[in-house]
Design an enzyme around this catalytic site. Sequence first.
Site, PDB file in Angstrom:
ATOM      1  CG  ASP A  91      -1.942   1.100   1.175  1.00  9.65           C
ATOM      2  OD1 ASP A  91      -1.931   1.990   0.157  1.00  9.65           O
ATOM      3  OD2 ASP A  91      -3.076   0.851   1.914  1.00  9.65           O
ATOM      4  CG  ASP A 102      -4.182   5.531  -0.131  1.00 10.66           C
ATOM      5  OD1 ASP A 102      -3.516   4.424  -0.193  1.00 10.66           O
ATOM      6  OD2 ASP A 102      -5.306   5.662   0.694  1.00 10.66           O
ATOM      7  CG  HIS A 162      -9.517   7.170   2.921  1.00 13.32           C
ATOM      8  ND1 HIS A 162      -8.851   8.015   2.193  1.00 13.32           N
ATOM      9  CD2 HIS A 162      -9.048   5.880   2.766  1.00 13.32           C
ATOM     10  CE1 HIS A 162      -7.809   7.233   1.804  1.00 13.32           C
ATOM     11  NE2 HIS A 162      -7.781   6.154   2.230  1.00 13.32           N
ATOM     12  CG  HIS A 170      -7.407   7.760   6.304  1.00 11.16           C
ATOM     13  ND1 HIS A 170      -7.067   6.988   7.442  1.00 11.16           N
ATOM     14  CD2 HIS A 170      -7.365   7.268   5.080  1.00 11.16           C
ATOM     15  CE1 HIS A 170      -6.653   5.749   6.694  1.00 11.16           C
ATOM     16  NE2 HIS A 170      -6.815   6.112   5.233  1.00 11.16           N
ATOM     17  CD  GLU A 195      -8.032   1.917   2.126  1.00 12.99           C
ATOM     18  OE1 GLU A 195      -7.206   1.129   2.321  1.00 12.99           O
ATOM     19  OE2 GLU A 195      -8.108   3.064   2.383  1.00 12.99           O
ATOM     20  CD  GLU A 290      -5.898   2.673  -0.849  1.00 10.57           C
ATOM     21  OE1 GLU A 290      -5.102   1.960  -0.268  1.00 10.57           O
ATOM     22  OE2 GLU A 290      -6.573   3.515  -0.215  1.00 10.57           O
TER      23      GLU A 290
HETATM   24 MN    MN Z   1      -3.668   2.879   1.094  1.00  8.23          MN
HETATM   25 MN    MN Z   2      -6.451   4.391   1.738  1.00  9.97          MN
END
Ligand code: MN
Ligand code: MN
Length: 305
Positions: A91, A102, A162, A170, A195, A290
Amino acid sequence: MITVESEQAKKYLKAGEILGKLQKKARKDAVSGKKLLDIALNVEKGVKEVSAGKAELAFPVNLSLNEAAAHYTPSQGDETVLKDKDLLKVDIGVHVDGFIADASFSVNPSNDWAGLIEASELALENALSMAKPGVEIGKIGAEIEKTIKSKGFNPIQNLTGHGLAQYETHAAPSIANIANNDDRVLEEGFAYAFEPFATNGEGFVRESAQSEIFAIDEPKQVRNRYARQVLAFVLEKYKTLPFAERWIWENIKMNEFQRKIALRELLKAKCIKTFPVLREQAGRVVSQAENTILLFDGKATRLVK
Ligand code: MN
Ligand code: MN
């Protein structure tokens, strides 16, 4: 408000483009026998090379194995090696002037967990393909849940997608990985990360005692000189973004005793907070997929293509 021609949109898209390149490198790196620390160091080196210094990591690369769903990053001298049967979540977050992309993927060299990985990937794909301004957030969760369950697995109920905002990894809203009655909608001009996490376990994570990732909480005066030195460094370098403990000691020379005092004082004063490693509560395996989208011109554009 972000429009297609705005500077913010360009920065989001740039962050996504760089992240795409880092993912490609990390996929090649994530082979059986490789040290997690080397995978992380290569991502850190990669962001400098690929972006020519224009982008930075938005948080330490999360390299969570098997029942660890998120928030593990290797510490200094970490000897953990990726094994054939491991399921690794990679990630990565990249930002350009605080505008964050992200995204994550899962790998399992032996392919024992191909079905579990496919479940989270397909859930992400289905969620992304319905994303556009005006779509209810509860409906995205419903699609993710339905997809993962159709493959015979459970979504993790207490991990969510998010919103993203400048220097905020976030931001509101949370985007559940299950059906709920959230009737808020995706809005033009905003960025969101979806995600889905899939597991063969119960579908809940718990915080463990281990923490490798930290962020500024409420900076205030601290008496201890080592704590002050660390606080000044992370405030300047990472602002509100998460950082790895390892990153401090790569930049500040302190002995073991001074390090312990510095961190303990900052945590005690709540100047910094921790992100404990999150583990599936039944100890079962977790996969994750994600991507981040930016909504403009009435549609959702994926930051990582
Ligand atoms: Mn992430
Ligand atoms: Mn994330």
